[in-house]
Design an enzyme around this catalytic site. Structure first.
Site, PDB file in Angstrom:
ATOM      1  CG  ASP A 142       0.022  -0.305   2.556  1.00 28.45           C
ATOM      2  OD1 ASP A 142       0.591   0.908   2.892  1.00 28.45           O
ATOM      3  OD2 ASP A 142      -0.157  -1.312   3.211  1.00 28.45           O
ATOM      4  CG  ASP A 182       2.754   4.589   5.440  1.00 29.42           C
ATOM      5  OD1 ASP A 182       2.454   3.735   6.349  1.00 29.42           O
ATOM      6  OD2 ASP A 182       3.249   5.647   6.195  1.00 29.42           O
TER       7      ASP A 182
END
Ligand SMILES: [Zn+2]
Length: 291
Positions: free
Chosen positions: A210, A212
């Site tokens: 991802d 973050d």
């Protein structure tokens, strides 16, 4: 016991076994530093002996802060491991490091809080160099192997290790970007430091799950993270199937195996005997016959 493997893998989130291992044995290793995350799996992959340990334990029962990294590294070292590939799920701090990409980092920033990060102490002092925390040779091999399989692998990058277990706040994510970090994770410290002290080559296949939470509109969503994680793990398994035999065939020309040379400051005659005995596996070649 002839249980030996020259190459080891520490599995991260989602990677709890290596499919395709043959002649599988599970070995409970006793260490002077307590219990490893579980039994080490020994087996053959493409004809090569390897050792595998999921760092969070079978069933993922250990928080990053609860992992006994000293016992894990010690257990692998005592089974003959010389090269260690760490597989880790990470968040990306850079636009170009997209979910499902691999990053093979070359630098580390330690933002953990008070984790025990050395085998030394208790009467024996050592200071290993850590300017290059990852083995360049093994890292290069990981990158090239991933590229050869058509996986997107970024060579180099700075991994910032946070304590967790919570993911970052937006302010932390921005801070980590300002620090110059490329990816964020929770487990490379103290693993990398201990691997260096144990004179193991250590390289990481970091799997981006991802962005973050710094990127507006792409905040961490647990469900999506898990989906990406599963895809990443499938890629990591493909990578390992090629990288493990390649690593075994690669001559070891790096300095990792000599990390303790000149690093032990305590003179053998002043060493605490118990401490020296406890650390025999690591420092025996420096102390034998000199006390
Ligand atoms: Zn090395």
């Amino acid at each position: 016991m002839t249980e030996k493997a020259k190459i080891g893998v520490l599995g991260g989130s989602g990677l709890y076994e290596i499919p395709g291992l043959r002649n599988v044995r599970r070995v409970q290793v006793k260490t002077p530093f307590g219990e490893p995350s579980g039994a080490v799996t020994l087996g053959e992959l493409e004809g090569v002996d390897c050792a595998f340990l999921p760092r969070h334990g079978q069933g993922h029962v250990l928080l990053p802060s609860e992992i006994n990294a000293r016992a894990n590294i010690w257990a692998l070292k005592s089974l003959g491991v010389e090269r260690l590939i760490a597989v880790s799920a990470v968040g990306s701090l850079k636009e170009e490091l997209a979910p499902r990409h691999f990053v093979v980092p070359d630098q580390l920033i330690d933002r953990t809080k008070g984790r025990t990060s050395t085998f030394f102490g208790g009467g024996i002092v050592a200071h290993v160099t850590f300017d290059r925390p990852f083995c360049a040779e093994l890292s290069k091999l990981l990158c090239e192997t991933a590229g050869g399989l058509g996986l997107v692998a970024h060579s180099g990058g700075t991994y910032v290790c946070m304590e967790g277990p919570q993911f970052s706040s937006k302010a932390e994510s921005r801070l980590h970007r300002q620090l110059g970090a490329d990816i964020v994770g929770m487990t490379a410290i103290p693993e990398a430091k201990l691997a260096r002290e144990a004179e193991l080559c250590y390289a990481m296949a970091a799997l981006v799950t991802d962005y973050d939470c710094w990127k507006e509109g792409e905040e961490v969503n647990n469900e999506q993270v898990i989906q990406t994680l599963n895809a990443n793990v499938a890629n990591a398994i493909r990578l390992l199937a090629s990288a493990l035999p390649a690593a075994c065939a690669l001559p070891r020309r790096c300095r990792c195996a000599r990390a303790l040379e000149g690093a032990i400051f305590t003179s053998p005659r002043n060493m605490d005997r118990k401490a020296a005995k406890r650390l025999e596996l690591l420092i025996g070649r420096f102390t034998r016959g000199r006390r």
